[in-house]
Design an enzyme around this catalytic site. Sequence first.
Site, short mmCIF file in Angstrom:
data_model
loop_
_atom_site.label_atom_id
_atom_site.label_comp_id
_atom_site.label_asym_id
_atom_site.label_seq_id
_atom_site.Cartn_x
_atom_site.Cartn_y
_atom_site.Cartn_z
N TYR A 6 0.28 2.16 9.89
CA TYR A 6 -1.16 1.85 9.86
C TYR A 6 -1.80 2.24 11.18
O TYR A 6 -2.91 2.77 11.22
CB TYR A 6 -1.37 0.36 9.57
CG TYR A 6 -0.85 -0.04 8.20
CD1 TYR A 6 -1.60 0.21 7.06
CD2 TYR A 6 0.39 -0.66 8.06
CE1 TYR A 6 -1.13 -0.14 5.80
CE2 TYR A 6 0.87 -1.02 6.81
CZ TYR A 6 0.11 -0.76 5.68
OH TYR A 6 0.59 -1.10 4.45
N ASN A 66 -7.41 1.76 -2.13
CA ASN A 66 -7.36 3.14 -2.61
C ASN A 66 -7.38 3.15 -4.14
O ASN A 66 -6.45 2.65 -4.77
CB ASN A 66 -6.08 3.80 -2.07
CG ASN A 66 -5.81 5.16 -2.64
OD1 ASN A 66 -6.64 5.77 -3.30
ND2 ASN A 66 -4.60 5.65 -2.40
N CYS A 122 -1.16 6.55 -0.55
CA CYS A 122 -1.11 5.33 0.26
C CYS A 122 0.30 4.76 0.36
O CYS A 122 0.60 4.00 1.28
CB CYS A 122 -2.09 4.29 -0.27
SG CYS A 122 -1.87 3.87 -2.01
N HIS A 123 1.18 5.17 -0.56
CA HIS A 123 2.57 4.68 -0.51
C HIS A 123 3.30 5.21 0.72
O HIS A 123 4.33 4.68 1.09
CB HIS A 123 3.32 5.07 -1.79
CG HIS A 123 3.41 6.54 -2.02
ND1 HIS A 123 2.37 7.27 -2.58
CD2 HIS A 123 4.39 7.42 -1.77
CE1 HIS A 123 2.72 8.54 -2.67
NE2 HIS A 123 3.96 8.66 -2.17
N GLU A 125 10.28 11.20 -3.07
CA GLU A 125 9.79 12.17 -2.09
C GLU A 125 10.80 12.47 -1.00
O GLU A 125 10.59 13.36 -0.18
CB GLU A 125 8.50 11.67 -1.44
CG GLU A 125 7.34 11.61 -2.42
CD GLU A 125 6.05 11.21 -1.76
OE1 GLU A 125 6.04 10.88 -0.55
OE2 GLU A 125 5.03 11.22 -2.45
#
Length: 164
Positions: A96, A119, A127-128, A154
């Site tokens: 953050y 979001n 946002c993950h 990912e």
Amino acid sequence: MITFARIETAIGHVLVAGSGGTITHLRLPDDTGLQAPDPDWRESPDDWRDAAAQIADYLAGKRDDFDLPLAPKGTDFQQRVWRALQAIPRGQTRSYGDIARKIGQPGAMRAVGLANGRNPIPLIIPCHRVIAADGSLGGFSGSLAVKRRLLEIEGAHAHTPRLL
């Protein structure tokens, strides 16, 4: 008029919605399952075939990003945060604080967290990929299990934040 489609994916049911082919909402499974559409939305899977295909390919590792028109509604601050999220490469994470610094407001970590949580198009606006400074997953609009699974898909290592 907002139309929507329910999409079965590798992470569970996803709901995509918008108008005129532009995505305004994407809802990931939460701890209770599929999030419901708003009552005034109309189901129209044909409107969202391309989005469904891109989401499926992304989650299968066949594409690294999305080529879909997006129109998230939010404040100027939220829009800046969401643009910064879109700059995080697949397979990487940011804190953050990293995002707050990226948008030029280094003390706004909590506000970044709030914008992240609001979001309206998670996954496509990733946002993950935002985690706590200590490497823990932190909050997520879907379930933490979904966030963990997205990071695994990912190839990201949530315990090792990468600085901007």
